[in-house]
Scaffold this motif. Structure first.
Motif, short mmCIF file in Angstrom:
data_model
loop_
_atom_site.label_atom_id
_atom_site.label_comp_id
_atom_site.label_asym_id
_atom_site.label_seq_id
_atom_site.Cartn_x
_atom_site.Cartn_y
_atom_site.Cartn_z
N ALA A 54 -12.55 0.22 4.39
CA ALA A 54 -11.23 -0.40 4.32
C ALA A 54 -11.32 -1.90 4.04
CB ALA A 54 -10.46 -0.15 5.61
N CYS A 55 -12.40 -2.32 3.41
CA CYS A 55 -12.53 -3.73 3.04
C CYS A 55 -11.30 -4.16 2.26
CB CYS A 55 -13.78 -3.93 2.19
SG CYS A 55 -14.05 -5.63 1.67
N GLY A 56 -10.65 -5.22 2.69
CA GLY A 56 -9.43 -5.68 2.06
C GLY A 56 -8.19 -5.33 2.85
N ILE A 57 -8.35 -4.54 3.90
CA ILE A 57 -7.20 -4.15 4.70
C ILE A 57 -6.54 -5.38 5.33
CG2 ILE A 57 -8.38 -3.78 6.92
CD1 ILE A 57 -5.91 -1.28 5.45
N GLY A 58 -7.34 -6.43 5.50
CA GLY A 58 -6.84 -7.67 6.09
C GLY A 58 -5.82 -8.39 5.23
N LEU A 59 -5.68 -7.98 3.96
CA LEU A 59 -4.66 -8.58 3.09
C LEU A 59 -3.26 -8.07 3.42
CD1 LEU A 59 -6.38 -8.43 -0.44
CD2 LEU A 59 -6.17 -10.39 1.07
N ALA A 60 -3.20 -6.94 4.13
CA ALA A 60 -1.90 -6.35 4.47
C ALA A 60 -1.36 -6.98 5.75
CB ALA A 60 -2.04 -4.84 4.63
N ASP A 61 -0.06 -6.85 5.93
CA ASP A 61 0.60 -7.28 7.17
C ASP A 61 0.77 -6.11 8.12
OD1 ASP A 61 1.32 -10.10 6.39
OD2 ASP A 61 2.35 -9.01 4.80
N PHE A 62 1.00 -4.91 7.54
CA PHE A 62 1.22 -3.71 8.34
C PHE A 62 0.49 -2.54 7.69
CE2 PHE A 62 4.91 -6.45 8.81
CZ PHE A 62 5.08 -6.50 10.19
N ILE A 63 0.01 -1.61 8.51
CA ILE A 63 -0.56 -0.37 8.02
C ILE A 63 -0.03 0.77 8.88
CG2 ILE A 63 -2.65 -1.44 7.10
CD1 ILE A 63 -4.16 -0.35 9.53
N THR A 64 -0.13 1.98 8.37
CA THR A 64 0.30 3.15 9.13
C THR A 64 -0.84 3.67 10.00
OG1 THR A 64 -0.41 4.71 7.43
CG2 THR A 64 1.84 3.83 7.24
N ALA A 65 -0.48 4.48 11.00
CA ALA A 65 -1.49 5.10 11.86
C ALA A 65 -2.40 5.99 11.03
CB ALA A 65 -0.80 5.91 12.97
N LYS A 66 -1.85 6.59 9.98
CA LYS A 66 -2.64 7.46 9.09
C LYS A 66 -3.78 6.66 8.45
CE LYS A 66 -2.12 10.44 5.00
NZ LYS A 66 -1.15 10.95 3.99
N ALA A 67 -3.46 5.49 7.93
CA ALA A 67 -4.50 4.65 7.32
C ALA A 67 -5.49 4.17 8.37
CB ALA A 67 -3.84 3.46 6.63
N PHE A 68 -4.99 3.78 9.51
CA PHE A 68 -5.84 3.27 10.59
C PHE A 68 -6.89 4.29 11.02
CE2 PHE A 68 -6.51 2.74 15.22
CZ PHE A 68 -7.12 1.50 15.21
N LYS A 69 -6.48 5.55 11.13
CA LYS A 69 -7.39 6.60 11.60
C LYS A 69 -8.50 6.91 10.59
CE LYS A 69 -3.92 8.85 14.51
NZ LYS A 69 -3.01 10.02 14.66
N LYS A 70 -8.29 6.54 9.33
CA LYS A 70 -9.30 6.83 8.30
C LYS A 70 -10.36 5.74 8.16
CE LYS A 70 -6.57 9.85 5.30
NZ LYS A 70 -6.07 10.08 3.91
N ILE A 71 -10.20 4.64 8.86
CA ILE A 71 -11.13 3.52 8.70
C ILE A 71 -12.51 3.87 9.27
CG2 ILE A 71 -11.62 1.12 9.31
CD1 ILE A 71 -8.59 0.64 9.40
N ASP A 72 -13.52 3.72 8.46
CA ASP A 72 -14.91 3.84 8.89
C ASP A 72 -15.40 2.42 9.18
OD1 ASP A 72 -17.74 3.83 8.94
OD2 ASP A 72 -17.85 5.59 7.65
N TYR A 73 -15.54 2.11 10.44
CA TYR A 73 -15.85 0.73 10.82
C TYR A 73 -17.24 0.31 10.36
CZ TYR A 73 -11.59 1.09 13.49
OH TYR A 73 -10.28 1.26 13.83
#
Length: 410
Positions: free
Chosen positions: A313-332
């Motif tokens: 999810a590199c680049g997710i920090g450009l967003a202000d909001f994300i959904t729980a669906k997107a959050f659950k898919k993040i491979d840290y």
């Protein structure tokens, strides 16, 4: 306690209209013929000799016709009696592992069976020299030991810096083939120095390894191959700025001056190295993109991650909001390896997470200052690579009608 009060949740969102944006559509019709014609030049025949081991460097981007381009290149190399093989040239992508990078290639269609070449994927590098500023330069050991190296790269504007040379052959040589070690070292210098640093590092690569030629790919605004040029190693510094200017003129964009809330349905590394292209949304992790000519966007929502990004999810920090669906898919692990290697932890910071897209939209509207909450200007895009078809809120209809390159579909 609910995140949003009932009064906010009852907010009526505007009707959305489908719109087609019309861009310049120059497209190469005969991809194989174009490559074969250029590779039949006498200087190529003199360069690739029988018995040579030829490293074909391929990155992680989703490039139209990439598999066909690489396979055709391999066929010509074999016709010269040489032995081509694929080397992943993607810095720290793929979780910064050899196996992970091979999987990334396979996911974009570069399989050994399709291109009829072996893929030699390793994170081992060798230090091949230093820049004039005494910065060490690293290269994939298998590429460095090859008789000839051929980078295959798309020429395009970079997501984090501006200069005469941005994303393309030089970047692949310096960062892609530098693997995790080289990528991490160069990013320590900061994006603000990349316009000078990338050419310096590429110059060392050209001096120390036999970079026979680069395969430069330009795509149009519809993500289709517009042109392919074989660029001799000695001409890379002269030709890349020219090709970059062409690529910039073909970039897609959102043809609206102001947006309150932009909904990006999917973010992914195959879409852009930044997950979503700052050249489209106007943001970098350091702030507004210098020289940005696109719309003024107040808030950005990311609804999901692409399957091909495999949780990166590199680049997710450009967003202000994300959904729980997107959050659950993040491979840290994959995401953090990428953002740390690029010395850009801001790219991996998690935005505000909302239960679903509707909640995210309402929250985004509430966080837009000085707008009419009952008439928010909302735009929805599939991702920052595919912008032919978008959706806009009905209150943007007058602006759409004034633009001859926008068509209302319904």
């Amino acid at each position: 306690m609910p995140i949003l009060p009932d009064a906010a949740l009852s907010l009526r969102l505007p009707e959305m209209l489908s719109v087609k944006q019309v861009f310049s559509c120059e497209e190469l019709q005969e991809t194989e013929a174009c490559i074969i014609r250029q590779l039949n030049a006498s200087w190529i025949k003199a360069l690739i000799k029988p018995g040579n081991k030829v490293a074909v460097a391929v990155g992680s981007r989703g490039i139209s016709n990439l598999g066909l381009i690489v396979r055709t290149l391999g066929q010509i190399i074999k016709a010269h009696g040489a032995f081509p093989f694929i080397v992943p040239a993607m810095g720290s992508h793929g979780g910064a592992t050899g196996e992970g990078q091979k999987v990334v290639l396979e996911n974009i269609g570069i399989t050994e069976a399709f291109v009829n070449m072996p893929i030699i994927s390793s994170m081992e590098v060798v230090e091949i020299g230093k820049t004039v500023g005494d910065i060490p330069v690293f290269m994939d050991i298998n590429a460095f030991q090859a008789d000839v190296v051929i980078p295959v790269a798309r020429i395009k504007p970079h997501t984090d810096f501006k200069g005469p040379i941005e994303s393309g052959i030089c970047k692949m040589l310096s960062i892609g083939l530098g693997k995790h070690v080289g990528c991490s070292r160069l990013h320590q210098e900061g994006f603000e120095n990349f316009a000078e640093l990338i050419p310096e590092v590429a110059k060392v690569c050209l001096q120390k390894a036999n970079i026979g030629f680069g395969v430069a790919i330009i795509e149009n605004a519809y993500d289709k191959t517009s042109n392919i040029e074989i660029v001799p190693g000695a001409a890379i510094f002269e030709e890349e700025p020219r090709l970059l200017a062409v690529a910039k003129n073909m970039m897609p964009r959102i043809m609206l001056p102001e947006i309150d809330v932009l909904i990006v349905e999917s973010l992914g590394k195959e879409i852009s190295g930044a997950g979503m292209d700052p050249n489209i949304v106007g943001r970098t992790t350091k702030g507004k993109l210098p020289g940005f000519q696109g719309p003024d966007i107040k808030r950005i929502i990311v609804s999901d991650l692409t399957e091909a990004t495999h949780g990166n999810a590199c680049g997710i920090g450009l967003a202000d909001f994300i959904t729980a669906k997107a959050f659950k898919k993040i491979d840290y692990m994959s995401t953090y390896a990428n953002v740390i290697a690029s010395a850009n932890p801001e790219a991996g910071k998690i935005p505000v997470v909302l239960q679903d897209e509707r909640e995210a939209i309402i929250a985004a509207i509430k966080c837009c200052s000085r707008i009419d909450e009952n008439r928010p200007r909302i735009v929805r895009i599939t991702d920052t690579l595919h912008l032919e078809y978008i959706q806009v809120s009905i209150n943007l209809l007058p602006i759409v009608r004034q633009n001859k390159n926008m068509r209302i579909l319904g």
